[in-house]
Design a protein around this motif. Structure first.
Motif, PDB file in Angstrom:
ATOM      1  N   ARG A  85      36.095  27.140  39.496  1.00 41.07           N
ATOM      2  CA  ARG A  85      36.896  26.854  40.689  1.00 41.07           C
ATOM      3  C   ARG A  85      37.207  28.155  41.431  1.00 41.07           C
ATOM      4  O   ARG A  85      37.008  29.255  40.911  1.00 41.07           O
ATOM      5  CB  ARG A  85      38.202  26.169  40.305  1.00 41.07           C
ATOM      6  CG  ARG A  85      39.183  27.096  39.578  1.00 41.07           C
ATOM      7  CD  ARG A  85      40.416  26.380  39.091  1.00 41.07           C
ATOM      8  NE  ARG A  85      40.122  25.489  37.968  1.00 41.07           N
ATOM      9  CZ  ARG A  85      41.053  24.831  37.301  1.00 41.07           C
ATOM     10  NH1 ARG A  85      42.316  24.927  37.657  1.00 41.07           N
ATOM     11  NH2 ARG A  85      40.736  24.069  36.282  1.00 41.07           N
ATOM     12  N   THR A  86      37.716  28.005  42.634  1.00 39.09           N
ATOM     13  CA  THR A  86      38.180  29.136  43.440  1.00 39.09           C
ATOM     14  C   THR A  86      39.573  28.824  43.951  1.00 39.09           C
ATOM     15  O   THR A  86      39.815  27.746  44.498  1.00 39.09           O
ATOM     16  CB  THR A  86      37.235  29.399  44.632  1.00 39.09           C
ATOM     17  OG1 THR A  86      35.948  29.776  44.147  1.00 39.09           O
ATOM     18  CG2 THR A  86      37.771  30.529  45.504  1.00 39.09           C
ATOM     19  N   HIS A  94      40.540  34.199  44.107  1.00 42.80           N
ATOM     20  CA  HIS A  94      40.473  34.210  42.648  1.00 42.80           C
ATOM     21  C   HIS A  94      39.407  33.205  42.217  1.00 42.80           C
ATOM     22  O   HIS A  94      39.574  31.991  42.400  1.00 42.80           O
ATOM     23  CB  HIS A  94      41.825  33.842  42.035  1.00 42.80           C
ATOM     24  CG  HIS A  94      42.987  34.543  42.675  1.00 42.80           C
ATOM     25  ND1 HIS A  94      43.354  35.833  42.357  1.00 42.80           N
ATOM     26  CD2 HIS A  94      43.849  34.129  43.657  1.00 42.80           C
ATOM     27  CE1 HIS A  94      44.406  36.181  43.087  1.00 42.80           C
ATOM     28  NE2 HIS A  94      44.717  35.159  43.880  1.00 42.80           N
ATOM     29  N   VAL A  95      38.314  33.715  41.661  1.00 46.27           N
ATOM     30  CA  VAL A  95      37.190  32.882  41.248  1.00 46.27           C
ATOM     31  C   VAL A  95      37.173  32.818  39.727  1.00 46.27           C
ATOM     32  O   VAL A  95      37.064  33.844  39.055  1.00 46.27           O
ATOM     33  CB  VAL A  95      35.857  33.445  41.774  1.00 46.27           C
ATOM     34  CG1 VAL A  95      34.696  32.555  41.345  1.00 46.27           C
ATOM     35  CG2 VAL A  95      35.890  33.573  43.296  1.00 46.27           C
ATOM     36  N   GLY A 100      36.507  34.155  31.912  1.00 44.97           N
ATOM     37  CA  GLY A 100      37.254  35.093  32.738  1.00 44.97           C
ATOM     38  C   GLY A 100      37.420  34.648  34.177  1.00 44.97           C
ATOM     39  O   GLY A 100      36.851  33.654  34.634  1.00 44.97           O
ATOM     40  N   THR A 101      38.226  35.437  34.901  1.00 46.42           N
ATOM     41  CA  THR A 101      38.530  35.196  36.308  1.00 46.42           C
ATOM     42  C   THR A 101      38.384  36.500  37.069  1.00 46.42           C
ATOM     43  O   THR A 101      38.855  37.547  36.613  1.00 46.42           O
ATOM     44  CB  THR A 101      39.956  34.651  36.488  1.00 46.42           C
ATOM     45  OG1 THR A 101      40.095  33.436  35.759  1.00 46.42           O
ATOM     46  CG2 THR A 101      40.256  34.388  37.954  1.00 46.42           C
ATOM     47  N   LEU A 132      32.166  32.217  46.159  1.00 48.67           N
ATOM     48  CA  LEU A 132      33.388  31.420  46.045  1.00 48.67           C
ATOM     49  C   LEU A 132      33.008  30.013  45.598  1.00 48.67           C
ATOM     50  O   LEU A 132      32.669  29.148  46.422  1.00 48.67           O
ATOM     51  CB  LEU A 132      34.132  31.393  47.387  1.00 48.67           C
ATOM     52  CG  LEU A 132      34.471  32.763  47.983  1.00 48.67           C
ATOM     53  CD1 LEU A 132      35.207  32.589  49.301  1.00 48.67           C
ATOM     54  CD2 LEU A 132      35.272  33.608  47.010  1.00 48.67           C
ATOM     55  N   ARG A 133      33.064  29.765  44.326  1.00 47.84           N
ATOM     56  CA  ARG A 133      32.617  28.500  43.773  1.00 47.84           C
ATOM     57  C   ARG A 133      33.463  27.344  44.288  1.00 47.84           C
ATOM     58  O   ARG A 133      34.683  27.370  44.203  1.00 47.84           O
ATOM     59  CB  ARG A 133      32.680  28.547  42.242  1.00 47.84           C
ATOM     60  CG  ARG A 133      31.768  29.599  41.628  1.00 47.84           C
ATOM     61  CD  ARG A 133      31.871  29.633  40.122  1.00 47.84           C
ATOM     62  NE  ARG A 133      31.000  30.649  39.559  1.00 47.84           N
ATOM     63  CZ  ARG A 133      30.922  30.922  38.253  1.00 47.84           C
ATOM     64  NH1 ARG A 133      31.666  30.243  37.394  1.00 47.84           N
ATOM     65  NH2 ARG A 133      30.097  31.862  37.830  1.00 47.84           N
ATOM     66  N   GLY A 134      32.773  26.358  44.815  1.00 48.70           N
ATOM     67  CA  GLY A 134      33.459  25.180  45.336  1.00 48.70           C
ATOM     68  C   GLY A 134      33.848  25.264  46.797  1.00 48.70           C
ATOM     69  O   GLY A 134      34.260  24.258  47.371  1.00 48.70           O
TER      70      GLY A 134
END
Length: 214
Positions: A85-86, A94-95, A100-101, A132-134
């Motif tokens: 998620r992002t 924040h990805v 981890g992030t 940026l996932r999503g």
């Protein structure tokens, strides 16, 4: 917004502080706090498909031995669905991945790159990119709201208003086209009637020849 080879760079505006922002905009009221937004790479409904996959693998996995490791496949997919998620807030981007992030403060973001396909990418000041996932192009309005105005993108309300305006314009064009078509259809019978009343060239010639003979 500038386009180049199917990409668009969206510049960011990072205010130094609240007072500077008020001076720049001429507003006497403080900017309202932005609400963070979360974008999932895949909706959690996909976990139903993951459970179905695990069910299909059960006859083979329960044979014992190394076959039981087949359950690691749906487990890994489920972890990816839940974690990928992002999150966008006033602090930055924040990805979250499977492990981890990775965070990127707004001070390090020079813009966003919008590919023709795939997820939006954040471009750092040094040229590096963060996927940026999503986050897709249609989500830029929410990203702009969650960023506190640091992303120059229309809000969802503005996008909906623009879409409604476009629909109204299209409907008006269709009505005008229909009225024009109806007007042409009404004029055609009158023109045909006028042509029928007018003497034909043959009749005119007969009259002329009859006059000459007389």
């Amino acid at each position: 917004m500038s386009e180049e080879r199917g990409t668009t760079a969206v510049t960011t505006d990072e205010p130094d502080d609240a007072s500077t922002e008020r001076e720049r905009t001429g507003s006497t009221e403080p900017r309202p706090a932005a609400r963070p937004a979360t974008f999932r790479a895949v909706h959690t409904v996909a976990l139903v498909a993951v459970g179905f996959l695990a069910l299909c693998l059960s006859p083979i996995a329960f044979q014992g031995g190394p076959w039981f490791l087949l359950f690691l496949i749906p487990l890994a997919v489920a972890v990816w669905v839940v974690r990928s998620r992002t999150r966008v807030d006033e602090a930055g981007l924040h990805v979250r991945g499977v492990v981890g992030t990775r965070s990127m403060p707004w001070s390090e973001v020079s813009g966003l790159r919008l590919p023709e396909k795939g997820w939006v990418r954040a471009v750092q000041t040094d040229g590096a990119e963060l996927e940026l996932r999503g986050v897709r192009i249609r989500d830029l309005g929410r990203v702009g709201e969650a960023s506190g105005g640091r992303i120059s993108a229309p809000t969802p309300a503005e996008a909906e208003a623009a879409a409604e305006h476009a629909r109204e314009l299209e409907a008006a064009k269709m009505r005008i086209a229909k009225l024009r078509a109806d007007g042409v259809a009404e004029d055609e019978p009158a023109e045909e009637h006028a042509d029928a009343d007018a003497p034909s060239p043959e009749d005119e010639g007969t009259d002329v020849r009859g006059t000459e003979r007389s």
